[in-house]
Structures are given as structure tokens and as C-alpha cells.
Design a protein around this motif. Sequence first.
Motif, PDB file in Angstrom:
ATOM      1  N   ILE A  41      55.742  16.282  47.307  1.00 23.64           N
ATOM      2  CA  ILE A  41      55.654  15.374  46.172  1.00 23.64           C
ATOM      3  C   ILE A  41      54.405  14.511  46.295  1.00 23.64           C
ATOM      4  N   GLY A  42      53.761  14.280  45.168  1.00 20.52           N
ATOM      5  CA  GLY A  42      52.619  13.370  45.156  1.00 20.52           C
ATOM      6  C   GLY A  42      52.076  13.230  43.759  1.00 20.52           C
ATOM      7  N   SER A  43      51.437  12.120  43.503  1.00 18.32           N
ATOM      8  CA  SER A  43      50.830  11.896  42.200  1.00 18.32           C
ATOM      9  C   SER A  43      49.515  12.658  42.107  1.00 18.32           C
ATOM     10  N   SER A  44      48.906  12.643  40.934  1.00 24.54           N
ATOM     11  CA  SER A  44      47.613  13.298  40.743  1.00 24.54           C
ATOM     12  C   SER A  44      46.590  12.690  41.695  1.00 24.54           C
ATOM     13  N   GLY A  45      45.856  13.555  42.413  1.00 25.07           N
ATOM     14  CA  GLY A  45      44.847  13.080  43.347  1.00 25.07           C
ATOM     15  C   GLY A  45      45.367  12.751  44.729  1.00 25.07           C
ATOM     16  N   SER A  46      46.652  13.011  44.970  1.00 21.70           N
ATOM     17  CA  SER A  46      47.242  12.673  46.271  1.00 21.70           C
ATOM     18  C   SER A  46      46.854  13.658  47.367  1.00 21.70           C
ATOM     19  N   GLY A  47      46.466  14.874  46.972  1.00 23.58           N
ATOM     20  CA  GLY A  47      46.132  15.915  47.945  1.00 23.58           C
ATOM     21  C   GLY A  47      47.135  17.047  47.980  1.00 23.58           C
ATOM     22  N   LYS A  48      48.169  16.964  47.129  1.00 16.49           N
ATOM     23  CA  LYS A  48      49.228  17.979  47.211  1.00 16.49           C
ATOM     24  C   LYS A  48      48.750  19.373  46.807  1.00 16.49           C
ATOM     25  N   SER A  49      47.880  19.463  45.793  1.00 22.88           N
ATOM     26  CA  SER A  49      47.377  20.783  45.396  1.00 22.88           C
ATOM     27  C   SER A  49      46.413  21.338  46.431  1.00 22.88           C
ATOM     28  N   THR A  50      45.611  20.470  47.052  1.00 20.48           N
ATOM     29  CA  THR A  50      44.737  20.905  48.142  1.00 20.48           C
ATOM     30  C   THR A  50      45.574  21.448  49.296  1.00 20.48           C
ATOM     31  N   LEU A  51      46.678  20.761  49.591  1.00 22.89           N
ATOM     32  CA  LEU A  51      47.569  21.214  50.651  1.00 22.89           C
ATOM     33  C   LEU A  51      48.143  22.585  50.317  1.00 22.89           C
ATOM     34  N   MET A  52      48.559  22.784  49.057  1.00 23.47           N
ATOM     35  CA  MET A  52      49.096  24.083  48.681  1.00 23.47           C
ATOM     36  C   MET A  52      48.035  25.176  48.797  1.00 23.47           C
ATOM     37  N   ASN A  53      46.804  24.864  48.398  1.00 27.30           N
ATOM     38  CA  ASN A  53      45.740  25.863  48.486  1.00 27.30           C
ATOM     39  C   ASN A  53      45.491  26.297  49.928  1.00 27.30           C
ATOM     40  N   ILE A  54      45.612  25.360  50.851  1.00 22.36           N
ATOM     41  CA  ILE A  54      45.434  25.709  52.271  1.00 22.36           C
ATOM     42  C   ILE A  54      46.638  26.499  52.769  1.00 22.36           C
ATOM     43  N   LEU A  55      47.844  26.046  52.440  1.00 22.39           N
ATOM     44  CA  LEU A  55      49.044  26.777  52.857  1.00 22.39           C
ATOM     45  C   LEU A  55      49.062  28.190  52.280  1.00 22.39           C
ATOM     46  N   GLY A  56      48.507  28.353  51.066  1.00 22.71           N
ATOM     47  CA  GLY A  56      48.498  29.661  50.411  1.00 22.71           C
ATOM     48  C   GLY A  56      47.289  30.511  50.751  1.00 22.71           C
ATOM     49  N   CYS A  57      46.474  30.059  51.722  1.00 19.64           N
ATOM     50  CA  CYS A  57      45.283  30.798  52.158  1.00 19.64           C
ATOM     51  C   CYS A  57      44.278  30.983  51.023  1.00 19.64           C
ATOM     52  N   LEU A  58      44.296  30.050  50.048  1.00 20.73           N
ATOM     53  CA  LEU A  58      43.311  30.051  48.977  1.00 20.73           C
ATOM     54  C   LEU A  58      42.096  29.216  49.363  1.00 20.73           C
ATOM     55  N   ASP A  59      42.249  28.382  50.380  1.00 21.43           N
ATOM     56  CA  ASP A  59      41.178  27.515  50.866  1.00 21.43           C
ATOM     57  C   ASP A  59      41.366  27.348  52.368  1.00 21.43           C
ATOM     58  N   ILE A  60      40.346  26.847  53.045  1.00 21.13           N
ATOM     59  CA  ILE A  60      40.440  26.666  54.490  1.00 21.13           C
ATOM     60  C   ILE A  60      40.172  25.197  54.833  1.00 21.13           C
ATOM     61  N   PRO A  61      40.755  24.697  55.907  1.00 21.02           N
ATOM     62  CA  PRO A  61      40.524  23.307  56.294  1.00 21.02           C
ATOM     63  C   PRO A  61      39.085  23.084  56.742  1.00 21.02           C
ATOM     64  N   THR A  62      38.605  21.858  56.563  1.00 22.46           N
ATOM     65  CA  THR A  62      37.310  21.470  57.125  1.00 22.46           C
ATOM     66  C   THR A  62      37.445  21.314  58.636  1.00 22.46           C
ATOM     67  N   TYR A  63      38.530  20.690  59.045  1.00 23.99           N
ATOM     68  CA  TYR A  63      38.865  20.534  60.465  1.00 23.99           C
ATOM     69  C   TYR A  63      40.360  20.786  60.628  1.00 23.99           C
ATOM     70  N   GLY A  64      40.746  21.079  61.861  1.00 23.15           N
ATOM     71  CA  GLY A  64      42.156  21.308  62.148  1.00 23.15           C
ATOM     72  C   GLY A  64      42.504  22.784  62.124  1.00 23.15           C
ATOM     73  N   GLU A  65      43.749  23.078  62.391  1.00 24.43           N
ATOM     74  CA  GLU A  65      44.199  24.457  62.550  1.00 24.43           C
ATOM     75  C   GLU A  65      45.399  24.745  61.662  1.00 24.43           C
ATOM     76  N   TYR A  66      45.385  25.935  61.044  1.00 29.89           N
ATOM     77  CA  TYR A  66      46.523  26.423  60.275  1.00 29.89           C
ATOM     78  C   TYR A  66      47.005  27.716  60.927  1.00 29.89           C
ATOM     79  N   ILE A  67      48.253  27.702  61.357  1.00 29.15           N
ATOM     80  CA  ILE A  67      48.855  28.892  61.982  1.00 29.15           C
ATOM     81  C   ILE A  67      50.026  29.334  61.133  1.00 29.15           C
ATOM     82  N   MET A  68      49.976  30.577  60.661  1.00 32.60           N
ATOM     83  CA  MET A  68      51.049  31.145  59.849  1.00 32.60           C
ATOM     84  C   MET A  68      51.661  32.332  60.570  1.00 32.60           C
ATOM     85  N   ASP A  69      52.940  32.242  60.851  1.00 37.58           N
ATOM     86  CA  ASP A  69      53.669  33.337  61.493  1.00 37.58           C
ATOM     87  C   ASP A  69      52.949  33.819  62.757  1.00 37.58           C
ATOM     88  N   GLY A  70      52.438  32.838  63.512  1.00 39.03           N
ATOM     89  CA  GLY A  70      51.790  33.152  64.787  1.00 39.03           C
ATOM     90  C   GLY A  70      50.321  33.500  64.704  1.00 39.03           C
TER      91      GLY A  70
END
Length: 232
Positions: A41-70
Motif C-alpha cells: 500500500i502507498g500513495s502516488s509517488g511512495s515507491g510502490k510501483s517502483t517496488l513492483m517493477n523490481i519484484l517483477g524483474c522489469l527493473d533492477i535496483p541501483t544498489y542492493g540485492e534481489y534474490i528470487m527462488d534462490g
Amino acid sequence: MEHFILLEDVYKIYNEGLESEVRALSGVNLTIERGEFVAIIGSSGSGKSTLMNILGCLDIPTYGEYIMDGHRVSELSDRELSRIRNREIGFIFQGFNLIPALNALENVELPLIYQGMGGETRRERAMEALDRVGLGNRAGHKPSEMSGGQQQRVAIARAIATRPAIIMADEPTGNLDSRTGEHVLEILHGLHREGATVILITHDNTVASTAARRIRIMDGRIVEDTRQEVAV
């Protein structure tokens, strides 16, 4: 314990180092287990769509690590990422994203074509998905010949035709009246009961309240992560 989805100190920064720098995500840590139903949940501009794009492998983080199913997503090739998006994740968007020139059946067949599935099997799978959302009798209709709710159900059918492990729904009820929106949520909860991991992005607290787990994001940070018993 190996988590199904794991974000470790993830940042997404646009125009880094410039005066116009925007930190869409700032140090997000998140785990999601297989089979969870999570509302972000978040209002417009909160970062929720950016988060979904990263979780959905549509975008990649600038820093940090995303691990999906190992798998460390940063180490995957473009072809491997494309395969995950096409086979492992079913996307549902607020704007439906249907092809106007194609009928409902042809729209649902599209991701199966990308998988290289043969014609007869593909049509059977697409019809099965349309029947699942109650639109088997509208297979030959184009988007312009359907209501917004019917178009969204076609979009859901397209998302589930590949039998993905994860359903990502970005404001799936945003363009719908309340009754039609409730029907869409019922379909998502039905998929969850059958074992799908559902990640629902919304600005609507009422929609989010149907989820057993609610994650609130504000200014690119997770500020709340709560669980509750829900009867759906």
C-alpha cells in the motif's frame, strides 16, 4: 531458511548525483514466502510501483540485492529474465494493456505464443483461463466490445494462462466500480487458495484489507508490515 522472494537493502535512484536526483526506494528489506497474499500500500509517488517493477524483474535496483527462488536476479542474463517474466510471473495492470485489434482469446494466447506453445494446446489453455474468469462466451469479442470489468478479467486470464507461480497486480481494481472490483479480488483470492503467490499493489486501504499481510510504503521506505486473519 531460503525465502522465495528476498530484497536486501535495495535502493532505486534516478539521476543519481544530479540536482534532479530522486530516491524512489531507500534501503528496502523485504521477504515474501511462497503462497503468501501480500498487499503493498502507498500513495502516488511512495515507491510502490517502483517496488513492483523490481519484484517483477522489469527493473533492477541501483544498489542492493534481489534474490528470487534462490537466484540472484543481478546475475541473470536478459534471456533468463525474460523467461522469468513470461513463465513465472503473471502481470495484471490497471490499464488492462490488451491489444485492441485482437479478440479476447487472441489476447490471452499471446504469452503462450512467446513460450512457443503449439496452436491447439495454446487455444485450449487460453479458453480454460477465460472460462476461469467467466468469459468463455466472450472469447471472440475485442476489447472495445467489452466493459472495463470484462477487459480486466481478460487481462487476468492472460496473466494466469501461463500458470505462473507469482501474480503481480498493479491497482487491478483502480478503473472499476466497487462491485466489479470485488469480483476481481475474488478471482485473485481464488488463485491464492490454489497456491499462487499474489502481490497486490494498491493505494486503497479497503482493497488492501482483504490481504492477510499488508506492507505500507512511504517515501521509498517500508513503514509498516502487518499480518491479520482475513475471511475471503
